[in-house]
Enzyme design. Structure first.
Site: not given
Ligand code: AMP
Length: 122
Positions: A94, A109, A37, A107, A102
């Site tokens: 991460n 990336h 997002i 997941h 976060e």
């Molecule tokens: P991390 O810091 O590795 O947990 O990355 C979480 C990722 O999820 C971040 O890059 C956010 O931009 C992404 N993210 C959070 N909410 C959403 C959403 N609703 N749809 C798509 N990506 C998201």
């Protein structure tokens, strides 16, 4: 068994339950791939497990071989589908506080579409 600390209300769990939308790219029995997002590169997609795993540590220890294999295949498919594999990309997962994770659902990336630059710890 689901990890006792898994938060069933994390945002990716909500996406998996179709409670919030995502821009889906690909799907299989064990994985879902969608666009981030808040993209940090021209190509930025996330590959998540459909199973409830907190992170790669949890997934490596507790997921079935089928789930683990499917996750790797999904990463490869995402790299191809986005075109990231043409010129290379960064693959990141991460983990935990120090890893700045976060969303507490496994997941990976894929970042690509332009030179991503050197890796910096901070
Ligand atoms: P991390 O810091 O590795 O947990 O990355 C979480 C990722 O999820 C971040 O890059 C956010 O931009 C992404 N993210 C959070 N909410 C959403 C959403 N609703 N749809 C798509 N990506 C998201």
């Amino acid at each position: 068994m689901t990890h006792p600390l898994y938060d069933t209300n994390n945002i990716f769990a909500k996406i998996l339950r179709s409670e919030i939308p995502c821009k889906m790219l690909d799907e299989c029995d064990y994985t879902l791939t969608f666009h981030d997002i808040n993209p940090q590169a021209p190509i930025h997609v996330l590959i998540i497990s459909k199973g409830a795993y907190i992170d790669m540590d949890d997934f490596a220890q507790n997921a079935s071989s089928e789930e683990q294999a499917a996750f790797l295949v999904a990463i490869g498919n995402a790299a191809k589908l986005t075109g990231a594999s043409e010129n290379g990309y960064r693959l990141i997962t991460n983990i935990g506080g120090f890893g700045h994770q976060e969303v507490p659902h496994l997941h990976a990336h894929i970042l690509g579409g332009e030179p991503i630059g050197p890796m910096r710890a901070r």
